[in-house]
Motif scaffolding. Structure first.
Motif, mmCIF file in Angstrom:
data_model
loop_
_atom_site.group_PDB
_atom_site.id
_atom_site.type_symbol
_atom_site.label_atom_id
_atom_site.label_comp_id
_atom_site.label_asym_id
_atom_site.label_seq_id
_atom_site.Cartn_x
_atom_site.Cartn_y
_atom_site.Cartn_z
ATOM 1 N N GLY A 1 -4.360 -0.107 3.845
ATOM 2 C CA GLY A 1 -3.624 1.055 3.357
ATOM 3 C C GLY A 1 -3.955 2.325 4.112
ATOM 4 N N SER A 2 -3.030 3.279 4.027
ATOM 5 C CA SER A 2 -3.233 4.566 4.701
ATOM 6 C C SER A 2 -4.041 5.534 3.847
ATOM 7 C CB SER A 2 -1.876 5.187 5.054
ATOM 8 O OG SER A 2 -1.043 5.272 3.908
ATOM 9 N N LYS A 3 -4.091 5.306 2.541
ATOM 10 C CA LYS A 3 -4.913 6.134 1.662
ATOM 11 C C LYS A 3 -5.362 5.286 0.486
ATOM 12 C CE LYS A 3 -5.214 10.741 -0.384
ATOM 13 N NZ LYS A 3 -4.550 12.062 -0.511
ATOM 14 N N ILE A 4 -6.652 5.405 0.121
ATOM 15 C CA ILE A 4 -7.225 4.585 -0.946
ATOM 16 C C ILE A 4 -7.676 5.482 -2.100
ATOM 17 C CG2 ILE A 4 -9.044 2.969 -1.573
ATOM 18 C CD1 ILE A 4 -9.158 2.055 1.310
ATOM 19 N N TYR A 5 -7.172 5.152 -3.310
ATOM 20 C CA TYR A 5 -7.623 5.798 -4.534
ATOM 21 C C TYR A 5 -8.481 4.807 -5.319
ATOM 22 C CZ TYR A 5 -4.268 9.646 -4.040
ATOM 23 O OH TYR A 5 -3.580 10.742 -3.603
ATOM 24 N N ALA A 6 -9.597 5.299 -5.837
ATOM 25 C CA ALA A 6 -10.441 4.485 -6.711
ATOM 26 C C ALA A 6 -10.781 5.292 -7.953
ATOM 27 C CB ALA A 6 -11.724 4.074 -5.995
ATOM 28 N N LEU A 7 -10.925 4.617 -9.068
ATOM 29 C CA LEU A 7 -11.392 5.266 -10.287
ATOM 30 C C LEU A 7 -12.905 5.423 -10.215
ATOM 31 C CD1 LEU A 7 -9.057 3.134 -12.440
ATOM 32 C CD2 LEU A 7 -9.034 5.636 -12.507
ATOM 33 N N PRO A 8 -13.470 6.394 -10.900
ATOM 34 C CA PRO A 8 -14.918 6.595 -10.817
ATOM 35 C C PRO A 8 -15.726 5.343 -11.138
ATOM 36 C CG PRO A 8 -13.893 8.459 -11.919
ATOM 37 C CD PRO A 8 -12.827 7.427 -11.740
ATOM 38 N N LEU A 9 -15.192 4.493 -12.054
ATOM 39 C CA LEU A 9 -15.932 3.299 -12.460
ATOM 40 C C LEU A 9 -15.334 2.014 -11.891
ATOM 41 C CD1 LEU A 9 -16.836 4.213 -16.142
ATOM 42 C CD2 LEU A 9 -18.230 4.387 -14.088
ATOM 43 N N THR A 10 -14.493 2.118 -10.884
ATOM 44 C CA THR A 10 -14.056 0.934 -10.148
ATOM 45 C C THR A 10 -15.266 0.289 -9.480
ATOM 46 O OG1 THR A 10 -11.843 1.805 -9.684
ATOM 47 C CG2 THR A 10 -12.678 0.120 -8.188
ATOM 48 N N VAL A 11 -15.343 -1.024 -9.501
ATOM 49 C CA VAL A 11 -16.382 -1.757 -8.776
ATOM 50 C C VAL A 11 -15.802 -2.144 -7.421
ATOM 51 C CG1 VAL A 11 -17.873 -3.787 -8.745
ATOM 52 C CG2 VAL A 11 -17.366 -2.633 -10.909
ATOM 53 N N THR A 12 -16.394 -1.638 -6.353
ATOM 54 C CA THR A 12 -15.838 -1.880 -5.025
ATOM 55 C C THR A 12 -16.973 -2.110 -4.022
ATOM 56 O OG1 THR A 12 -14.241 -1.055 -3.387
ATOM 57 C CG2 THR A 12 -15.689 0.582 -4.421
ATOM 58 N N GLY A 13 -16.608 -2.125 -2.744
ATOM 59 C CA GLY A 13 -17.601 -2.446 -1.717
ATOM 60 C C GLY A 13 -17.823 -3.944 -1.634
ATOM 61 N N SER A 14 -19.085 -4.367 -1.708
ATOM 62 C CA SER A 14 -19.462 -5.781 -1.580
ATOM 63 C C SER A 14 -18.914 -6.363 -0.291
ATOM 64 C CB SER A 14 -18.970 -6.582 -2.797
ATOM 65 O OG SER A 14 -19.547 -7.875 -2.809
ATOM 66 N N ALA B 1 2.169 -1.561 6.296
ATOM 67 C CA ALA B 1 1.670 -0.192 6.437
ATOM 68 C C ALA B 1 2.139 0.459 7.732
ATOM 69 C CB ALA B 1 0.149 -0.179 6.361
ATOM 70 N N ARG B 2 2.426 -0.339 8.751
ATOM 71 C CA ARG B 2 2.928 0.212 10.012
ATOM 72 C C ARG B 2 4.366 0.699 9.909
ATOM 73 N NH1 ARG B 2 0.526 -4.450 14.145
ATOM 74 N NH2 ARG B 2 -1.654 -3.714 14.111
ATOM 75 N N LYS B 3 5.082 0.211 8.880
ATOM 76 C CA LYS B 3 6.503 0.563 8.726
ATOM 77 C C LYS B 3 6.725 1.561 7.602
ATOM 78 C CE LYS B 3 11.081 -1.575 8.378
ATOM 79 N NZ LYS B 3 11.830 -2.854 8.287
ATOM 80 N N LYS B 4 5.908 1.474 6.536
ATOM 81 C CA LYS B 4 6.109 2.325 5.362
ATOM 82 C C LYS B 4 4.751 2.787 4.838
ATOM 83 C CE LYS B 4 10.176 -0.377 4.057
ATOM 84 N NZ LYS B 4 10.847 -1.204 3.025
ATOM 85 N N PRO B 5 4.717 3.939 4.150
ATOM 86 C CA PRO B 5 3.441 4.368 3.558
ATOM 87 C C PRO B 5 2.921 3.320 2.577
ATOM 88 C CG PRO B 5 5.050 6.158 3.503
ATOM 89 C CD PRO B 5 5.793 4.932 3.942
ATOM 90 N N LEU B 6 1.667 2.930 2.741
ATOM 91 C CA LEU B 6 1.012 1.971 1.842
ATOM 92 C C LEU B 6 -0.194 2.656 1.226
ATOM 93 C CD1 LEU B 6 0.741 -0.903 0.667
ATOM 94 C CD2 LEU B 6 -0.657 -1.484 2.662
ATOM 95 N N ILE B 7 -0.113 2.926 -0.062
ATOM 96 C CA ILE B 7 -1.170 3.620 -0.795
ATOM 97 C C ILE B 7 -1.884 2.600 -1.683
ATOM 98 C CG2 ILE B 7 -1.722 5.580 -2.255
ATOM 99 C CD1 ILE B 7 -0.272 6.272 0.380
ATOM 100 N N ALA C 1 4.495 -8.718 0.416
ATOM 101 C CA ALA C 1 4.385 -7.627 1.376
ATOM 102 C C ALA C 1 5.545 -7.661 2.371
ATOM 103 C CB ALA C 1 3.050 -7.712 2.107
ATOM 104 N N LYS C 2 5.913 -8.860 2.811
ATOM 105 C CA LYS C 2 7.027 -8.991 3.753
ATOM 106 C C LYS C 2 8.338 -8.556 3.108
ATOM 107 C CE LYS C 2 9.359 -12.280 6.803
ATOM 108 N NZ LYS C 2 9.455 -13.697 7.243
ATOM 109 N N GLU C 3 8.544 -8.951 1.846
ATOM 110 C CA GLU C 3 9.771 -8.558 1.145
ATOM 111 C C GLU C 3 9.839 -7.044 0.990
ATOM 112 O OE1 GLU C 3 12.089 -9.295 -3.117
ATOM 113 O OE2 GLU C 3 10.549 -10.709 -2.448
ATOM 114 N N MET C 4 8.717 -6.433 0.672
ATOM 115 C CA MET C 4 8.681 -4.970 0.569
ATOM 116 C C MET C 4 8.996 -4.325 1.917
ATOM 117 S SD MET C 4 7.859 -3.857 -2.547
ATOM 118 C CE MET C 4 7.006 -4.327 -4.067
#
Length: 849
Positions: free
Chosen positions: A639-652, A615-621, A578-581
C-alpha cells in the motif's frame, strides 16, 4: 365465439361509416391499453410503474414496492386509460426482480363501441441487471372482459435500459410486439397493435435532483410517431415535481393535439403520494381535464418530507465478527449525518468488539456521533473490559441494577502443549528466524522462552497503557485513579457507580426514558432501520473498493474450517479480488483491510504481488484491524499509506519453517511405515520421521533466504534499507502505536480514516459508494443456512464459543500444520490470547452499493 367476434368486427366497421367518427378527425385513436404513467420516462423510472412503462427498470429498484394508481376521465372524451391499477415489485437474488400488476380500465362513455364496457389487464414482468449499466426485462400481459373484442388479448413486451454515465440514460421498449389484436375498432385501426419506443434522459448535475428527457413512440399500424417530453426535479423537504407534454399526430396539423401533465410526489419514509392533472386538446377539447394519483409503500426511502426527531438503538447480544463490525461502523457514520436522529442508544449484552483494536474503532464512531450533536447512551448488564472501554466515550452509561462490571485488569495467557505431544508421540520439528518469532513455541516448548516472555510482558504493558489512557479520558479521571479503581474489580452495579465507571441504573424497559432524559425532552427511541435510498445517479458511480483479508493466510482458495469455524484467506481468492479491483473502471481507489496474523509465506507473496500491481494503477490505502502481523504485514507494504489502530498487533517480520513428526505416535499405535526413495532427502517433508541434522542446516538457510525476501519486500514498500527493517524485524511484535514510532506504519487511525484518505486521493465525494471483495456467500443455500442459524461460510462449522477454554488457542496453533502441505515456510504471528481476542459472529451480508 368466433362468429360473435366476426359479428362485432363487422358491426364496428359499419359504425365507421354510419354515424361513427372518422379516423381522419381523430388525433389519436383509442386503444385497449393499460393505465398510463404521467411524468415518468422509460429510461429513468424506477418504480412499480415500470412494469408497463419499461419492464427492464424493475431490476433497478433498491427494494420492494407496492403501488396503487388511479386516473379519472370524467372530462376526457378521447382517452381509454382511465381506471385503477395495483402493482407489486419484489427483488430476487442475482440482481433480478419480478413484478405483477392488475389494471381495471373504465373508458368514458363518449368513446363508444367497443370501449363501452370495463376491461382488465394482468401483467407479469421479469427483469435482471447483468451490469450496473444495463438492465433488461420482459413482460407478458393478458386481458379479460365481458366484451369479446377486448377479452383474451395476449401481449408480449421487452425492454432495455442503458446508462453509460451518471448524466445519460437510454431505453428501448417493444410493446406488444406479437400484435395482440388487429381487429379494427370504430376508427378503423387495430384495438391493440405493436408499438416501439425509444427514450433518452439527461441529468445535468449527474444526480436525480434534475432530470430532462423524452420518449418517442412509434405506432405500427397507424404509422405515426408520438413524442413525449418530460422534466422532473426534487423539491427539498417535500418530494418531487413532475411534468410532461405529449404531442399526438405530429405530421398532420389538422388533427394534431397536445396532452400535458403536472404533478407533485410527496414522500415520507417508506411511503409516497403522487397526484396531478392532465390537460389539453388530446383529451377531447382544449378545456378537458383529468386527474390521476398513486400511493406507494416501498422498502427504500425517497427524498421528501423531513422525518420527525427520534433516537435509534442498537442491541448487541453477540460479539460482532469482522464484517458485522465494519457494517456497524458504517451505520454509525451514516447516522452521524442524519439530522432526524437526536440520540443513539447502545444496549450491550455482549462484548461489542472482538479485540481492543475494534473497540477503539467503535469508540471513535461514538466520538463522531457526539461531534455531530448526537447524544449517546450506553446500557450494560454485565459489562466486560471492551464494553467499558467503548462506553467510556458515551455521554452517559447506565447499568442494570442487578448487573455490574466484570473487569479487574488486563491479562494474557499462553498455552504450551509440548509435554502433551510428547506423551502421544508427536514432535513439532520447527526452525525459526530468531527467538522473537515465538509463534511455534506453543508446540515446541513447555513454557515461554526468555525472549518470548519479555515480548509478552511488553505487549501487555503497551495495551494496558493505551487502555487506561482512553478509559481515564472518557470517564474524566486521571490514569492513576483509573488504575487504582480497576484494581479493586470486579464490581457490582452499586460499586461501579460509586467508582465512577457508570452514571446510573436502568432496566431494559427504561432505556427510552433514559434516552429522553439525556436528550432533554421526550423522544421516541426505535431500533435502527437501515432503509436503502432511492438511486441517485444513472448507472454505476465511481466508488471505493474494500478488500478484506481475514483469517489464516493459505495457498489456494478462501474457505472456513469445519472444526472451530476458523477462516482461511486463500492466496488465489485475494489475488483475484485485487485484479478485479484493478480492472474495474468504476473503482477509483482501494482500501485493504487486514485482519490476519499471517500464514503461508508463499500465499503472502502471491497476494503481495497482485496488490502491488493494483497499487501501481490506483491508490491503495491499508487499514490494519485487530492484527496485521507477519504475513499480514507482508501484504500491507504494497500500500501507499498504512493506517493502524493504537492497539493493532503488527510487525512480527520473520519466518518459521517446520512440520509435525508423528513417528512416535505411529510406533505407539503399532503402525510401521516403510519408505523407498531415490535420493537421501526425498522424504524430508514426510510426517513419519524428523529432520536430519544435515537437513536442519539446509532448512535453516532456507528460512534465512525467505526472511531476506521478507526484508526486501518491506524495504521496498516502506522506503527503508534492509538493515533498518531488520533492526525492527527479527520476529518482534509491535502495537500500532509502536509501529508508527518505528516507521512501519504512517498514521494512527481506523477504517474511517483509511476510507477518507482513499476518497481524497481519488477525488471522490464523501458519499462515494463502497464495493467489497472477496464476495461473501450470498447463494440461496447460504441464505437458507443463516435462517436456521447456520454459517454461510461453513454449514457444519463448530463455533469457537462452544469449545472448552484454551482449546481454541491449541486449535489456532495447529492450523498451519492442518491446512498446509507437509513442510511449509510460515510468516505467522503467535496465536493471540483468548483474553485479548474474541471470535465474533457474522450476521451481515457483503458490502456493496
Amino acid at each position: 365465439m368466433k362468429r360473435s367476434v366476426l359479428f362485432l368486427s363487422l358491426l364496428s366497421g359499419a359504425q365507421l361509416f354510419v354515424g361513427g367518427r372518422a379516423f381522419a378527425d381523430q388525433p389519436m385513436p383509442p386503444r385497449a391499453d393499460r393505465l398510463p404513467s404521467p411524468g415518468r420516462l422509460s429510461s429513468t423510472d424506477e418504480s412499480a410503474e415500470s412494469i408497463v412503462l419499461n419492464p427492464a427498470n424493475i431490476a433497478k429498484l433498491p427494494s420492494y414496492e407496492a403501488r396503487i394508481s388511479g386516473a379519472l376521465c370524467h372530462d376526457a372524451k378521447e382517452r381509454t386509460g382511465c381506471g385503477v391499477a395495483e402493482s407489486l415489485v419484489l427483488p430476487l437474488p442475482f440482481n433480478m426482480a419480478v413484478g405483477l400488476r392488475f389494471d381495471s380500465l373504465i373508458p368514458p362513455n363518449s368513446i363508444g363501441f367497443p370501449f363501452d364496457s370495463t376491461y382488465h389487464w394482468a401483467t407479469f414482468a421479469l427483469a435482471m441487471q447483468p451490469t450496473k449499466r444495463l438492465a433488461i426485462g420482459a413482460s407478458y400481459q393478458w386481458s379479460y372482459s365481458a366484451n369479446p373484442l377486448l377479452d383474451s388479448l395476449k401481449g408480449v413486451s421487452v425492454g432495455a435500459t442503458y446508462t453509460p454515465s451518471p448524466y445519460l440514460a437510454f431505453s428501448a421498449v417493444a410493446n406488444n410486439f406479437n400484435r395482440p389484436s388487429l381487429l379494427a375498432g370504430p376508427t378503423g385501426t387495430p384495438l391493440l397493435d405493436s408499438t416501439y419506443l425509444g427514450g433518452i434522459a439527461l441529468r445535468p448535475r449527474g444526480r436525480r435532483s434534475l432530470e430532462i428527457g423524452a420518449d418517442v413512440r412509434y405506432f405500427t399500424s397507424d404509422d405515426y410517431v408520438v413524442p413525449r417530453f418530460a422534466v422532473s426535479a426534487d423539491i427539498p423537504g417535500v418530494g418531487r415535481a413532475r411534468g410532461d407534454i405529449e404531442i399526438r399526430d405530429v405530421a398532420r396539423e389538422a388533427t394534431r393535439s397536445v396532452v400535458g401533465s403536472a404533478s407533485l410526489e410527496i414522500a415520507l419514509g417508506k411511503a409516497s403520494l403522487h397526484g396531478g392533472v392532465w390537460v389539453g386538446s388530446g383529451l377531447g377539447d382544449s378545456g378537458s381535464i383529468s386527474e390521476y394519483g398513486s400511493l406507494a409503500i416501498s422498502g427504500f426511502r425517497l427524498p421528501g418530507l423531513p422525518r420527525g426527531k427520534h433516537a435509534v438503538s442498537f442491541r448487541i447480544e453477540k460479539t460482532p465478527g469482522i464484517y458485522t463490525h465494519i457494517a456497524l461502523l458504517r451505520k454509525l457514520w451514516k447516522i452521524a449525518e442524519d439530522p432526524a436522529v437526536e440520540g443513539v442508544a447502545f444496549a450491550l449484552r455482549a462484548e461489542p468488539a472482538e479485540s481492543y483494536a475494534h473497540a477503539e474503532e467503535l469508540a471513535d464512531a461514538i466520538r463522531v456521533l457526539r461531534a455531530h450533536g448526537k447524544r449517546v447512551l450506553c446500557s450494560l448488564e454485565d459489562g466486560g473490559a471492551r464494553a467499558l472501554y467503548v462506553c467510556a466515550n458515551a455521554d452517559r452509561t447506565v447499568v442494570n441494577p442487578a448487573g455490574g462490571i466484570r473487569f479487574a485488569g488486563l491479562r494474557s495467557q499462553y498455552i504450551y502443549v509440548r509435554d502433551l505431544l510428547d506423551k502421544i508421540g508427536v514432535k513439532a520439528d520447527v526452525l525459526r528466524v530468531s527467538e522473537h518469532k515465538s509463534a511455534p513455541e506453543m508446540v515446541t516448548n513447555d513454557k515461554a522462552s526468555d525472549e518470548a516472555r519479555k515480548d509478552h510482558e511488553k505487549a501487555l504493558a503497551q495495551i494496558e497503557a493505551v487502555y487506561y489512557k482512553n478509559l481515564a479520558k472518557g470517564r474524566r479521571m486521571s490514569e492513576v485513579e483509573a488504575r487504582a479503581i480497576i484494581s479493586h474489580g470486579p464490581f457490582v452495579a452499586q460499586e461501579a457507580r460509586s467508582a465512577g465507571l457508570v452514571d446510573g441504573y436502568a432496566f431494559d424497559d427504561e432505556l427510552e426514558r433514559a434516552m429522553s432524559d439525556l436528550v432533554g425532552h421526550r423522544t421516541p427511541t426505535r431500533r435502527y432501520d437501515d432503509l436503502a435510498n432511492a438511486n441517485d445517479t444513472f448507472g454505476p458511480r465511481s466508488r471505493v473498493g474494500l478488500i478484506v483479508v481475514d483469517g489464516e493466510m493459505v495457498d489456494g482458495r478462501s474457505e472456513t474450517m469445519l472444526i472451530g469455524g476458523t477462516k482461511l484467506s486463500g492466496s488465489y481468492t485475494i489475488a483475484e479480488a485485487a485484479k478485479e479491483m484493478r480492472e474495474d473502471s468504476t473503482v477509483k481507489s482501494v482500501v485493504l483491510r487486514i485482519e490476519t496474523g499471517g500464514g503461508s509465506s508463499m500465499a503472502a507473496d502471491v497476494m503481495w504481488r497482485e496488490l502491488l500491481l493494483l497499487a501501481r494503477k490506483k491508490p491503495l490505502i491499508v487499514s490494519m484491524g485487530s492484527a496485521a502481523a507477519s504475513g499480514g504485514y507482508y501484504i500491507a507494504v504494497a500500500g501507499s499509506k498504512i493506517y493502524a489502530l493504537p492497539l493493532t498487533v503488527t510487525g512480527s517480520i520473520g519466518v518459521f519453517y517446520g512440520k509435525a513428526d508423528v513417528s512416535g505416535l505411529m510406533k505407539k499405535l503399532g503402525v510401521n511405515v516403510e519408505t523407498y526413495k531415490t535420493s537421501p532427502h526425498a522424504d524430508a517433508e514426510s510426517f513419519f520421521r524428523p529432520f536430519s541434522d544435515e537437513e536442519r542446516v539446509v532448512l535453516q538457510k532456507k528460512v534465512g533466504q525467505i526472511y531476506d525476501t521478507f526484508l526486501d519486500r518491506v524495504a521496498q514498500g516502506r522506503k527503508m534499507t534492509k538493515a533498518q527493517v531488520d533492526a525492527v524485524g527479527d520476529g518482534r511484535v509491535w502495537t500500532g502505536q509502536e509501529a508508527k514510532d518505528k516507521g512501519l506504519v504512517d498514521e494512527l487511525g481506523g477504517l474511517r480514516h483509511a476510507l477518507e484518505e482513499a476518497r481524497h486521493r481519488a477525488h471522490l465525494p464523501d458519499d462515494a459508494p463502497l464495493f467489497e471483495l472477496p464476495r461473501r456467500d450470498t447463494s440461496l443455500l447460504g441464505r437458507a443456512l443463516k435462517l436456521v442459524g447456520g454459517s454461510p461460510d461453513s454449514s457444519l462449522a463448530l463455533s469457537l464459543k462452544s469449545l472448552p477454554l484454551g482449546f481454541t488457542q491449541v486449535l489456532n496453533a495447529a492450523v498451519p500444520f492442518l491446512v498446509n502441505p507437509e513442510e511449509k515456510a510460515f510468516t505467522r504471528l503467535e496465536a493471540m490470547p483468548a483474553e485479548l481476542l474474541d471470535h465474533g459472529t457474522e450476521e451481515i451480508d457483503h458490502i456493496e452499493e
